[in-house]
Scaffold this active site. Structure first.
Site, mmCIF file in Angstrom:
data_model
loop_
_atom_site.group_PDB
_atom_site.id
_atom_site.type_symbol
_atom_site.label_atom_id
_atom_site.label_comp_id
_atom_site.label_asym_id
_atom_site.label_seq_id
_atom_site.Cartn_x
_atom_site.Cartn_y
_atom_site.Cartn_z
ATOM 1 N N LYS B 116 0.814 -1.223 0.000
ATOM 2 C CA LYS B 116 0.000 0.000 0.000
ATOM 3 C C LYS B 116 0.846 1.272 0.000
ATOM 4 O O LYS B 116 0.446 2.278 -0.579
ATOM 5 C CB LYS B 116 -0.960 -0.005 1.192
ATOM 6 C CG LYS B 116 -1.899 -1.210 1.236
ATOM 7 C CD LYS B 116 -2.718 -1.388 -0.034
ATOM 8 C CE LYS B 116 -3.397 -2.732 -0.079
ATOM 9 N NZ LYS B 116 -3.976 -3.063 -1.384
ATOM 10 N N GLU B 200 -3.181 7.473 7.348
ATOM 11 C CA GLU B 200 -4.057 8.288 6.510
ATOM 12 C C GLU B 200 -4.913 9.156 7.414
ATOM 13 O O GLU B 200 -5.326 8.726 8.491
ATOM 14 C CB GLU B 200 -5.004 7.405 5.686
ATOM 15 C CG GLU B 200 -4.371 6.762 4.476
ATOM 16 C CD GLU B 200 -5.338 5.848 3.744
ATOM 17 O OE1 GLU B 200 -4.942 5.309 2.708
ATOM 18 O OE2 GLU B 200 -6.483 5.679 4.202
ATOM 19 N N HIS B 235 -16.343 -3.375 7.689
ATOM 20 C CA HIS B 235 -15.493 -3.289 6.494
ATOM 21 C C HIS B 235 -15.777 -4.373 5.464
ATOM 22 O O HIS B 235 -15.013 -4.545 4.521
ATOM 23 C CB HIS B 235 -14.001 -3.289 6.861
ATOM 24 C CG HIS B 235 -13.645 -2.220 7.848
ATOM 25 N ND1 HIS B 235 -13.716 -0.879 7.550
ATOM 26 C CD2 HIS B 235 -13.254 -2.294 9.144
ATOM 27 C CE1 HIS B 235 -13.369 -0.180 8.605
ATOM 28 N NE2 HIS B 235 -13.092 -1.004 9.594
ATOM 29 N N ARG B 292 -7.944 -7.961 -9.237
ATOM 30 C CA ARG B 292 -8.662 -9.208 -9.499
ATOM 31 C C ARG B 292 -10.092 -8.864 -9.875
ATOM 32 O O ARG B 292 -10.484 -7.703 -9.807
ATOM 33 C CB ARG B 292 -8.695 -10.058 -8.236
ATOM 34 C CG ARG B 292 -9.194 -9.235 -7.046
ATOM 35 C CD ARG B 292 -9.455 -10.053 -5.818
ATOM 36 N NE ARG B 292 -9.418 -9.243 -4.613
ATOM 37 C CZ ARG B 292 -10.411 -8.514 -4.131
ATOM 38 N NH1 ARG B 292 -11.556 -8.477 -4.773
ATOM 39 N NH2 ARG B 292 -10.290 -7.806 -3.031
#
Lengths: 176, 502
Positions: B116, B200, B235, B292
């Site tokens: 990431k 973040e 999530h 994907r």
């Protein structure tokens, strides 16, 4: 199936899984697929057609609903879209006050009530078992069903072994 | 094209890939664990190879066994589906060594997006807007502390190797940082073997909107517009729709262009998804790329008229993309409900077991991508998804009405499902208004208030029907000429047992 069939009236006690008080249920067969049913003192008249292995199309007045009936952990489960009602339905003749389902005749013999295959034997000779305890697992109609003890006692004899096919009425286990 | 393709997956996605292969005249090879010999994907395939015990770590995740199965059956390509080995660079490298095509992006693109921190760096270089925060790996706790102050609380603390909701913590105040830090580090270490972190800034009341991209080996990249995936529980997405009910047209177009740019920046090939966080002012920020096919791809297919899985296979075989950007338009509206064997009234606990009754809906606008059948077992070893129910309509209102109708037709018994939960979502005024954020379900779902039991006459009716069934079953059991087995329905057989046992 229905042509020359004659059903006798029947009486049950319904014990709901959500622990409300037991309800009396009386079934009086009428002509065809129609039945008069009294739940407590509330009479209703329905027409119930079996449309699938587990499914009944039920008409009440002009209203029609589709109900699915399955078994789960000894409970009868009636379901429709997105909800289910689980309860035990016990023949009133075998039901004693206090919520105890009394044992019937032949309680010492555990017989196969449908043709199937023994998947597992869960007890040994000499074991003390309680009423309702699982004794065997029987596979029939592609479903595994636990065969429970009809009463408390001691396992005297086991006549089947895993993998064995049994016919309806075949003696599988003896209790003392 | 390929002559034979192996599907390194199970469940509904394996079934979906088998169907795309069959459309293209390609033979299919299923692989299966010991728990899955009678699973739907094995029943539908042309060939099937056992690959080990039920736990995925001993079967579906063992690269060597899958490659061996591909060699043994002469498969020229492997489709990984989603999950399992879909984003595993070692696996695609091993396939390349064996001369077998991987139906997915190049290993370099998976690696670039899998890390990431590296992905954020690549996106910043490509002028793709990222969530404000750190762009380098943070060396130690002191540096994390300093960076968190600079970014400004509240923050999201995330593992560089994480994604899909794993390995992250919300940190509201500086006092909470150390506990969160320990948590993320140990989770990242044990799940990914990599405890590097980044930070973040926390986006208030965010929506989660993602863009489908598709690229071929000849440098063409297109997008198929967005999916609104804001409705999540812990999530995990539960209801998705396309288009987003709130996105402004200019934002939608800009998001598509930027998604294409993001894919180009990593040399992407195949189907991929760029996930964005959208704030209440419709500023949007790159979150991550899923390299994907996504679970929720059918809603994009319904709205754009594309076949994404078929296109994946075609571009992996070297064919050009079947569409130009200008040909891809959004038509109507599609919604997906993920139907799971889990109990919404008991903390969404998985409910594995045998599906005793299964009746799936159909009719205008309805598509059910299922991985099961009546009598099948939902195994405790895998994700308990039953199917993805998709409704399409010319507009959002019609799609919702069709979904409600389909949910009412859908019958699953023998195990718990989340169908009642979906009924609740589809009736919720805020869902109807498009007014929700990622915290909606956790805030609004109150199981006890939303349980709709059988009551009054309906309850009597249910009991009456059962009593009739039992009476009939007992009568048949008593009939001496009753044929054993064949003519007996399953229910009656069980009723006999119940009626005759003490």
């Amino acid at each position: 199936v229905a042509e020359s069939r004659k059903l006798a009236p029947a009486s049950y006690v319904a014990e709901l899984a959500d622990e409300t008080a037991p309800l009396s249920v009386d079934v009086t067969p009428l002509a065809g697929s129609r039945f008069k049913i009294k739940v407590e003192e509330r009479p209703i008249e329905i027409e119930a057609e079996q449309v699938g292995p587990h499914t009944f199309s039920v008409r009440l007045g002009d209203r029609v609903v589709e109900l699915d009936t399955t078994w789960s952990e000894g409970n009868l489960v009636v379901g429709t879209a997105g909800k289910e009602l689980a309860f035990r339905l016990i023949d009133r003749r075998r039901y004693r006050a206090g919520g105890d389902a009394a044992t019937g005749i032949g309680q010492r013999e555990v017989k196969a009530v449908m043709p199937g295959k023994v998947v597992a034997v869960l007890v040994n000779v000499g074991d003390e078992v309680e009423k309702g305890q699982s004794l065997l697992v029987l596979e029939a109609m592609k479903m595994e069903n636990e065969v429970r003890s009809p009463g408390s006692g001691v396992v005297q004899e086991i006549r089947v072994s895993p993998g064995q096919a049994v016919e309806t009425g075949e003696l599988m286990l003896l209790l003392e | 094209l390929f002559r034979r393709v192996l599907i390194a997956n199970r469940g509904e996605i394996a079934v979906r890939v088998i169907r795309a292969c069959r459309d293209l005249g390609i033979e299919t090879v299923a692989v299966y664990s010991e728990a899955d010999r009678t699973a739907l994907h094995v029943r539908l395939a042309d060939h099937a190879v056992p690959i080990g015990p039920p736990p995925a770590l001993e079967s579906y995740l063992v690269k060597e066994k899958i490659i061996e199965a591909a060699k043994r059956t002469g498969a020229e390509a492997v489709h990984p589906g989603y999950g399992f080995l879909a984003e595993n660079t070692d696996f695609s490298a091993m396939l390349a060594d064996a001369g077998i095509a991987f139906i997915g992006p190049p290993a370099a693109a998976i690696a670039a997006m899998g890390d990431k921190v590296a992905a954020r760096q690549a996106m910043e270089r490509a002028k793709v807007p990222c969530v404000p925060g750190t762009f380098d790996t943070l060396a130690d706790d002191a540096e994390v502390e300093r960076a968190a102050r600079e970014v400004g609380y509240p923050i999201m603390l995330k593992a560089s190797a994480g994604g899909g909701g794993k390995g992250m913590r919300f940190v509201h105040r500086p006092e909470e940082l150390h506990a969160a830090l320990r948590g993320v580090r140990s989770e990242a270490k044990s799940s990914f073997g990599d405890d590097r972190l980044y930070i973040e800034r926390f986006i208030e009341s965010p929506r989660h909107v993602e863009v489908q991209v598709m690229a071929d080996q000849h440098g063409h990249v297109v997008h198929c517009f967005e999916r609104e995936c804001t409705l999540q529980r812990r999530h995990q997405k539960v209801v998705e729709e396309s288009p987003s009910p709130v996105l402004r047209e200019d934002v939608r177009l800009k998001m598509g262009e930027i998604a294409v740019r993001a894919a180009q920046a990593v040399g992407y090939v195949g189907a991929g998804t760029i996930e964005f966080l959208v704030d209440p002012k419709q500023n949007f920020y790159f979150l991550e790329m899923n390299t994907r096919i996504q679970v929720e791809h059918p809603i994009t297919e319904e709205v754009t008229g594309t076949d994404l899985v078929r296109a994946q296979i075609e571009v992996a075989a070297g064919l050009p993309l079947p569409w130009e950007q200008a040909q891809i338009r959004q038509r109507g509206h599609a919604i997906e409900c993920r139907v799971y064997a889990e109990d919404p009234f008991n903390n969404f606990l998985p409910s594995p077991g045998r599906i005793q009754v299964l009746r799936t809906p159909s009719g205008p606008g309805i598509r059910d991508d299922s991985g099961v059948y009546e009598g099948a077992v939902v195994s405790r070893f895998y994700d308990p998804m039953i199917s993805k129910l998709v409704a399409w309509g010319p507009d959002r209102k019609t799609a919702i009405e069709r979904m409600r109708r389909a949910l009412a037709e859908y019958r699953v018994h023998g195990l718990a499902t989340n169908l009642a939960f979906h009924h609740w979502v589809l009736d919720h005024p805020k869902f109807l208004a498009g007014d929700f954020d990622t915290g909606f379900i956790d805030r609004e779902w109150k199981p006890e208030a939303q349980r709709a039991p059988f009551e009054g006459e309906e309850r009597d009716l249910a009991i009456a029907a059962a009593a009739v069934a039992l009476t009939e079953g007992a009568a048949r059991a008593a009939a001496p000429a009753a044929p054993s087995g064949s003519a007996q329905h399953g229910w009656i057989a069980t009723a006999r047992r119940e009626a005759t046992r003490g």
